[in-house]
Scaffold this motif. Structure first.
Motif, PDB file in Angstrom:
ATOM      1  N   ALA A   1      14.366   1.081  26.028  1.00 45.16           N
ATOM      2  CA  ALA A   1      15.235   0.912  27.200  1.00 45.16           C
ATOM      3  C   ALA A   1      14.846  -0.338  27.982  1.00 45.16           C
ATOM      4  CB  ALA A   1      15.159   2.141  28.104  1.00 45.16           C
ATOM      5  N   ILE A   2      13.533  -0.538  28.183  1.00 45.15           N
ATOM      6  CA  ILE A   2      13.092  -1.739  28.901  1.00 45.15           C
ATOM      7  C   ILE A   2      13.489  -2.982  28.127  1.00 45.15           C
ATOM      8  CG2 ILE A   2      11.070  -3.088  29.604  1.00 45.15           C
ATOM      9  CD1 ILE A   2       9.771  -0.708  30.575  1.00 45.15           C
ATOM     10  N   TYR A   3      13.295  -2.937  26.800  1.00 43.44           N
ATOM     11  CA  TYR A   3      13.646  -4.114  26.009  1.00 43.44           C
ATOM     12  C   TYR A   3      15.139  -4.427  26.149  1.00 43.44           C
ATOM     13  CZ  TYR A   3      14.497  -7.285  22.201  1.00 43.44           C
ATOM     14  OH  TYR A   3      14.901  -8.378  21.492  1.00 43.44           O
ATOM     15  N   LEU A   4      15.979  -3.385  25.987  1.00 42.54           N
ATOM     16  CA  LEU A   4      17.419  -3.633  26.014  1.00 42.54           C
ATOM     17  C   LEU A   4      17.895  -4.051  27.403  1.00 42.54           C
ATOM     18  CD1 LEU A   4      18.651  -0.704  23.764  1.00 42.54           C
ATOM     19  CD2 LEU A   4      18.688  -3.138  23.238  1.00 42.54           C
ATOM     20  N   SER A   5      17.273  -3.479  28.433  1.00 43.41           N
ATOM     21  CA  SER A   5      17.752  -3.769  29.774  1.00 43.41           C
ATOM     22  C   SER A   5      17.176  -5.076  30.324  1.00 43.41           C
ATOM     23  CB  SER A   5      17.415  -2.594  30.693  1.00 43.41           C
ATOM     24  OG  SER A   5      17.207  -3.027  31.996  1.00 43.41           O
ATOM     25  N   GLU A   6      15.905  -5.416  29.985  1.00 45.35           N
ATOM     26  CA  GLU A   6      15.254  -6.555  30.644  1.00 45.35           C
ATOM     27  C   GLU A   6      15.010  -7.751  29.725  1.00 45.35           C
ATOM     28  OE1 GLU A   6      14.854  -6.306  33.965  1.00 45.35           O
ATOM     29  OE2 GLU A   6      15.773  -4.324  33.721  1.00 45.35           O
ATOM     30  N   TYR A   7      14.735  -7.504  28.444  1.00 38.86           N
ATOM     31  CA  TYR A   7      14.323  -8.605  27.576  1.00 38.86           C
ATOM     32  C   TYR A   7      15.424  -9.109  26.655  1.00 38.86           C
ATOM     33  CZ  TYR A   7       9.374  -8.085  28.806  1.00 38.86           C
ATOM     34  OH  TYR A   7       8.188  -8.059  29.468  1.00 38.86           O
ATOM     35  N   ALA A   8      16.191  -8.176  26.100  1.00 38.48           N
ATOM     36  CA  ALA A   8      17.066  -8.538  24.980  1.00 38.48           C
ATOM     37  C   ALA A   8      18.131  -9.551  25.387  1.00 38.48           C
ATOM     38  CB  ALA A   8      17.738  -7.284  24.430  1.00 38.48           C
ATOM     39  N   PRO A   9      18.293 -10.623  24.603  1.00 41.05           N
ATOM     40  CA  PRO A   9      19.432 -11.517  24.807  1.00 41.05           C
ATOM     41  C   PRO A   9      20.710 -10.745  24.495  1.00 41.05           C
ATOM     42  CG  PRO A   9      17.849 -12.444  23.231  1.00 41.05           C
ATOM     43  CD  PRO A   9      17.457 -11.029  23.464  1.00 41.05           C
ATOM     44  N   ARG A  10      21.817 -11.181  25.083  1.00 37.77           N
ATOM     45  CA  ARG A  10      23.090 -10.481  24.931  1.00 37.77           C
ATOM     46  C   ARG A  10      23.436 -10.188  23.477  1.00 37.77           C
ATOM     47  NH1 ARG A  10      27.286  -9.440  28.393  1.00 37.77           N
ATOM     48  NH2 ARG A  10      29.125  -9.335  27.098  1.00 37.77           N
ATOM     49  N   LYS A  11      23.239 -11.214  22.628  1.00 38.31           N
ATOM     50  CA  LYS A  11      23.618 -11.056  21.221  1.00 38.31           C
ATOM     51  C   LYS A  11      22.830  -9.935  20.550  1.00 38.31           C
ATOM     52  CE  LYS A  11      25.447 -15.458  19.597  1.00 38.31           C
ATOM     53  NZ  LYS A  11      25.064 -16.761  19.028  1.00 38.31           N
TER      54      LYS A  11
ATOM     55  N   ARG B   1      21.369  -7.461  21.976  1.00 35.97           N
ATOM     56  CA  ARG B   1      21.769  -6.204  22.582  1.00 35.97           C
ATOM     57  C   ARG B   1      23.057  -5.682  21.928  1.00 35.97           C
ATOM     58  NH1 ARG B   1      24.258  -4.603  26.952  1.00 35.97           N
ATOM     59  NH2 ARG B   1      23.326  -2.809  28.006  1.00 35.97           N
ATOM     60  N   ASN B   2      24.018  -6.578  21.791  1.00 34.54           N
ATOM     61  CA  ASN B   2      25.290  -6.170  21.189  1.00 34.54           C
ATOM     62  C   ASN B   2      25.132  -5.738  19.737  1.00 34.54           C
ATOM     63  OD1 ASN B   2      26.539  -6.692  23.540  1.00 34.54           O
ATOM     64  ND2 ASN B   2      27.428  -8.655  22.909  1.00 34.54           N
ATOM     65  N   PHE B   3      24.048  -6.191  19.099  1.00 37.54           N
ATOM     66  CA  PHE B   3      23.776  -5.795  17.728  1.00 37.54           C
ATOM     67  C   PHE B   3      23.065  -4.444  17.680  1.00 37.54           C
ATOM     68  CE2 PHE B   3      20.656  -5.928  14.201  1.00 37.54           C
ATOM     69  CZ  PHE B   3      21.551  -5.897  13.135  1.00 37.54           C
ATOM     70  N   ILE B   4      22.112  -4.257  18.603  1.00 36.72           N
ATOM     71  CA  ILE B   4      21.264  -3.066  18.538  1.00 36.72           C
ATOM     72  C   ILE B   4      21.953  -1.826  19.097  1.00 36.72           C
ATOM     73  CG2 ILE B   4      19.148  -2.041  19.471  1.00 36.72           C
ATOM     74  CD1 ILE B   4      17.834  -4.739  19.121  1.00 36.72           C
ATOM     75  N   LYS B   5      22.727  -2.004  20.162  1.00 29.37           N
ATOM     76  CA  LYS B   5      23.346  -0.824  20.794  1.00 29.37           C
ATOM     77  C   LYS B   5      24.190   0.004  19.819  1.00 29.37           C
ATOM     78  CE  LYS B   5      23.892   0.072  24.935  1.00 29.37           C
ATOM     79  NZ  LYS B   5      23.295   1.122  25.780  1.00 29.37           N
ATOM     80  N   PRO B   6      25.062  -0.619  19.034  1.00 27.70           N
ATOM     81  CA  PRO B   6      25.844   0.195  18.080  1.00 27.70           C
ATOM     82  C   PRO B   6      24.962   0.913  17.061  1.00 27.70           C
ATOM     83  CG  PRO B   6      26.779  -1.996  18.273  1.00 27.70           C
ATOM     84  CD  PRO B   6      25.485  -2.024  19.007  1.00 27.70           C
ATOM     85  N   ILE B   7      23.847   0.280  16.663  1.00 28.64           N
ATOM     86  CA  ILE B   7      22.962   0.941  15.695  1.00 28.64           C
ATOM     87  C   ILE B   7      22.366   2.205  16.321  1.00 28.64           C
ATOM     88  CG2 ILE B   7      20.831   0.705  14.384  1.00 28.64           C
ATOM     89  CD1 ILE B   7      21.495  -2.176  13.947  1.00 28.64           C
ATOM     90  N   LEU B   8      21.956   2.094  17.600  1.00 25.62           N
ATOM     91  CA  LEU B   8      21.429   3.288  18.267  1.00 25.62           C
ATOM     92  C   LEU B   8      22.513   4.350  18.388  1.00 25.62           C
ATOM     93  CD1 LEU B   8      19.116   1.813  21.060  1.00 25.62           C
ATOM     94  CD2 LEU B   8      18.473   2.959  18.948  1.00 25.62           C
ATOM     95  N   GLU B   9      23.768   3.911  18.575  1.00 25.51           N
ATOM     96  CA  GLU B   9      24.861   4.888  18.648  1.00 25.51           C
ATOM     97  C   GLU B   9      25.052   5.601  17.317  1.00 25.51           C
ATOM     98  OE1 GLU B   9      28.655   3.697  20.498  1.00 25.51           O
ATOM     99  OE2 GLU B   9      27.485   2.262  21.651  1.00 25.51           O
ATOM    100  N   ILE B  10      24.927   4.830  16.219  1.00 26.55           N
ATOM    101  CA  ILE B  10      25.035   5.462  14.893  1.00 26.55           C
ATOM    102  C   ILE B  10      23.921   6.490  14.728  1.00 26.55           C
ATOM    103  CG2 ILE B  10      24.870   5.081  12.402  1.00 26.55           C
ATOM    104  CD1 ILE B  10      26.112   2.362  12.800  1.00 26.55           C
ATOM    105  N   LEU B  11      22.708   6.089  15.126  1.00 24.14           N
ATOM    106  CA  LEU B  11      21.549   6.979  15.032  1.00 24.14           C
ATOM    107  C   LEU B  11      21.825   8.272  15.798  1.00 24.14           C
ATOM    108  CD1 LEU B  11      18.817   6.556  13.656  1.00 24.14           C
ATOM    109  CD2 LEU B  11      17.866   5.896  15.850  1.00 24.14           C
ATOM    110  N   ALA B  12      22.467   8.126  16.982  1.00 26.36           N
ATOM    111  CA  ALA B  12      22.759   9.299  17.805  1.00 26.36           C
ATOM    112  C   ALA B  12      23.848  10.153  17.178  1.00 26.36           C
ATOM    113  CB  ALA B  12      23.175   8.862  19.208  1.00 26.36           C
TER     114      ALA B  12
END
Lengths: 289, 313, 250
Positions: free
Chosen positions: B111-121, B123-134
């Motif tokens: 969460a810290i990485y996605l909210s504070e560190y991750a560049p937009r690109k 983030r847009n790549f990782i978020k859908p993967i976490l959604e698939i995982l969910a």
């Protein structure tokens, strides 16, 4: 001297930042790696077993003759009731709460109630379905009992998603409609719902995929794993893909684990298709605004 | 258009005194219809509470509540049955403990990485993967635990049982990571960027901003996500049914077979216990215990995050 | 001849007394401007004329608002048909996310007009009435969101004209627009005067002076002064009006 100290301290802070950056990144990657491992393992075990026979055969005591046909049909039968029913009930409830309900204790109670229902473990819905639909209503261990149980299970998710979609329609749209002499129902039907529909559909499809993947409540309701005939009516007994996979996974023979993997591939493909449709709808909708 | 207006006679001018016609009358029926449908979710709750209470009431006529809550043996199918629920609660607790050791730090870190560190690109790549995982069904996770994680554990510690709490707990943890990560991230995103900018303007590093500004400001939201994640772990069924075994015990040994409350309900309802017997009613007694525990946790999480919302809106 | 008669009107939002003892008559086929500082009640009064305040739960109203001597707060009044007689244009252009045609045809369809030819006619007349026809006649099927802000606002005016109202309420219709679009709308308002009674709320005093025949000045929910626009701006009766129009507050 002081400047040297400050520089040293700065370097230390920067190094600490870098270390934690890597730590946070790796925890994010952990999920991705887990997903990759899971998929690779299942593909390696299952792909060899996935063929036309597997899709068209019924369950069998022999691994090489086992197929997922009855389970696919069972899932389709179940969803043909669960999807429309939960959609109608869920969207209606969301419309009522967002467009009609006044902010009084009763409506706040319904809202809290829905939030709490979303957190009830799915197995408890199984107990509800077993008692009410299987026994009290006398539907037995049928497609109908399973479908109704699943409807109640995904209802809170559809309601909340639909509410979000309806909330996103600005009040100025409603005011424009009212000022033209439209009443509330006309406004809902012609202004609110057309704009909210993509969001509602996205949320609904995602919750349908939840129903397709659910196992535990259907086991409790009595969906049977070993079935060699397809259901002919909603009162027939049935099984679904996750339960079929569960049964294969529970068998001690190694070959059945591969059969289970093949079943998982079919299940995941179905879910992936559903999610892709949902994401497509959402992106199309986001671009429009 | 002007001509049209002038031709209006006096009766037409007060046309708004007319009675409502057909096209307007749906408006009066719809709220009633919709409110009735909305009542289904209330009925669902009532249904759950009523069936859990009435069916377990039959159980508690045969077994005292004290024996149920404090007994340390759970053997309802033996010739001399014992109905102490503690072993099942112990099983659930062990799974939840392992799951939280896996999921809380990893979910929080991501969460810290996605909210504070991750560049937009990224983030847009990782978020859908976490959604698939969910979105992966728990039965698939259970299979993964049994056929992938367990063999690895057995390779490291050979005396591990085929069914064990450790493997199931780890995978339950993996399952709840996306939930904790995304809820915590929502809480962190709600922190106004003005607070971050103030800290950056004073020369803070990203880490200092994240840990000293963002995390304290979103603390209750993060805690609420932890509580919700754990509540999910407690209610999780298929992973533990497949991978953790069916031996209720109080040994607190993570390498041995155990049984959770949820797994007991599934396993028993599959069997052929006679309808109406005490053994049959055990599933409701265990069900109500599970329901009460998760309800308390969900209410707690809601309470924590409501308090948090008031700080910003 | 007056078309709107307001008598002893008081309005509360919960405990807040938003309109205090307002009485005024508004002339048919004229332009009346409501001016005053923010929160003075001018928009609130506008919204009581088509009962848009009904949407807010906490509103309490006493006194009478009559159109052609019929009290619109009479319980037997059909609010939907009342609003058909009174068009409204809002502060922000708020077209529906539909085509230009569907936006204008929305009102007539709501009130039961199904005939395609009739709808085509209404859409053309209304768009011409709002001085938008020439700009959009080839793009009627395109989304209204493709229009500029000023065009969107004229589309909203066309949408209001399409239900063939007698009165047109405009709630700061140019406050979100650039000067050139504002000018176009002001010219349009002048043209519409021949057919409609127009009531316009504005925070822009020059606008009130430019377009209106009569002006009402509001302060803290009261009408301080209501008279011919030329008189109000050149020779106000009240000290408070003079202070406001000379820019001493507000």
């Amino acid at each position: 001297m002081m400047q040297l100290d400050a520089e040293k301290q700065m370097r230390r802070r920067k190094r600490k930042n870098t270390i934690f950056h890597i730590l946070f990144l790796s925890s994010t990657l952990f999920g991705i790696v887990a997903l990759a491992l899971l998929l690779i393992q299942i593909l390696v075990d299952g792909l060899g077993w996935l063929n036309w026979d597997f899709l068209t055969n019924n369950a069998s005591r022999k691994a090489e003759k086992s197929g997922i046909k009855a389970a696919i049909f069972g899932t389709l039968w179940m969803m043909s009731i669960t999807a429309p029913l939960s959609f109608i009930i869920g969207v209606s409830t969301a419309i009522y709460l967002e467009e009609y309900a006044k902010n009084n204790w009763f409506n706040r109670f319904i809202q809290t109630n829905i939030a709490n229902l979303a957190g009830v473990p799915s197995i408890v819905y199984g107990l509800l379905g077993l008692t009410i639909f299987v026994r009290v209503f006398g539907f037995g261990k049928s497609v109908l009992a399973g479908s109704l149980t699943m409807t109640l299970l995904i209802l809170p998710i559809i309601i909340v998603a639909s509410q979000e979609a309806i909330k996103a329609i600005p009040g100025s749209q409603r005011n424009a409609s009212f000022a033209l002499g439209a009443n509330r129902w006309q406004t809902i039907l012609r202004v609110v719902l057309p704009s909210a529909l993509p969001g509602i559909l996205t949320g609904s499809i995602l919750s349908f995929s939840r129903a397709v993947g659910e196992t535990a409540p259907l086991i409790v309701v009595g969906a049977v794993a070993y079935i060699t005939t397809l259901p002919n009516s909603v009162f027939d007994k049935f099984t679904v893909m996750p339960i079929q996979i569960y049964t294969w996974a529970n068998l001690p023979q190694e070959e059945f684990h591969n059969v289970a993997s093949a079943g998982i591939i079919v299940l995941l493909l179905m879910l992936l298709t559903m999610n892709a449709v949902a994401i497509f709808l959402r992106n199309k909708y986001q671009k429009k605004n | 258009m002007a001509r049209m207006k002038q031709s209006k006679n006096a009766k037409e001018l007060n046309s708004f005194m007319q009675k409502k016609k057909g096209i307007y009358s749906w408006d009066r029926m719809m709220p009633i219809i919709l409110a009735t449908i909305a009542g289904i979710s209330v009925l669902t709750t009532i249904g759950i509470v009523v069936i859990l209470i009435t069916e377990s009431a039959g159980f508690f006529q045969a077994v005292s509540i004290t024996e149920f809550l404090f007994g340390t043996q759970w053997t309802p199918l033996f010739a001399d049955p014992k109905f102490g629920v503690l072993p099942l609660i112990m099983g659930t607790f062990m799974i939840t403990l392992v799951a939280s050791i896996v999921a809380l730090p990893i979910g929080f870190g991501s969460a810290i990485y996605l909210s504070e560190y991750a560049p937009r690109k990224v983030r847009n790549f990782i978020k859908p993967i976490l959604e698939i995982l969910a979105g992966i069904p728990t039965i698939v996770y259970g299979f993964f635990a049994l056929t992938f994680i367990t063999p690895i554990i057995k390779m490291v510690i050979p005396q591990t049982d085929l069914f064990n709490a450790l493997s199931a707990g780890i995978v339950v943890g993996i399952m709840i990571i996306p939930m904790i990560s995304s809820l915590s991230e929502d809480a962190m995103n709600a922190v106004p960027s003005s607070l971050r900018n103030a800290a950056y303007a004073m020369g803070s590093t990203k880490l200092e901003v994240a840990l000293k500004v963002v995390v304290p400001a979103s603390f209750s939201g993060i805690i609420a996500s932890f509580v919700l994640g754990l509540s999910r772990a407690i209610g999780e069924t298929m992973i533990v049914t497949l991978a953790a075994g069916a031996l209720p015990n109080m040994d607190f040994d993570f390498l041995k077979s155990i049984q959770t409350m949820t797994a007991y309900i599934v396993t028993t309802s599959q069997g052929d216990t006679a309808y109406g017997s005490v053994e049959y009613r055990t599933i409701y007694a265990v069900g109500i215990t599970l329901f009460v525990i998760t309800l308390i946790m969900n209410i707690l999480a809601g309470y924590i995050s409501r308090k948090f919302r008031e700080e910003y809106e | 001849m007056s078309i709107v008669q307001i008598k002893d009107l008081d309005l509360y939002y919960g405990d807040f007394h938003a309109l205090r003892n307002v009485s005024m008559n508004i002339n048919e086929k004229s332009i009346t401007a409501f001016i005053g500082p923010s929160g003075c009640g001018k928009s609130t009064l506008l919204r009581t004329l088509n009962r848009m305040n009904d949407m807010i739960d906490s509103v309490k109203i006493s006194g009478a608002v009559s159109i052609n001597d019929t009290n619109i707060y009479n319980p037997t009044v059909n609010v939907e048909l009342l609003r058909k007689e009174i068009g409204m244009v809002f502060q922000q252009p708020n077209p529906f996310p539909k085509s230009i045609f569907e936006n204008v045809a929305y009102g007539p369809k709501i009130h039961g007009i199904r005939n395609k030819k009739q709808l085509d006619e209404i859409v053309e007349t209304s768009l011409r009435g709002a001085a938008l026809w020439d700009e959009v006649k080839d793009d009627l099927k395109k989304s209204a969101y493709g229009l500029s802000g000023g065009q969107q606002q004229r589309l909203c005016i066309a949408r209001a004209l399409a239900i063939n109202p007698k009165i047109l309420l405009m709630d700061e219709p140019t406050s979100a627009l650039d000067p050139i679009s504002t000018l176009k709308i002001e010219e349009l308002i002048q043209e519409l005067k021949g057919d409609y009674t127009i009531i316009i709320v504005t925070h822009n005093m020059q606008q009130a002076a430019r377009v209106s025949d009569q002006t009402a000045f509001f302060l803290n929910g009261e009408v301080i002064e209501f008279s011919d626009t030329s008189k109000l701006f050149s020779n106000p009766n009240e000290k408070k009006t003079e202070d406001y129009i000379t820019g001493r507050f507000g």
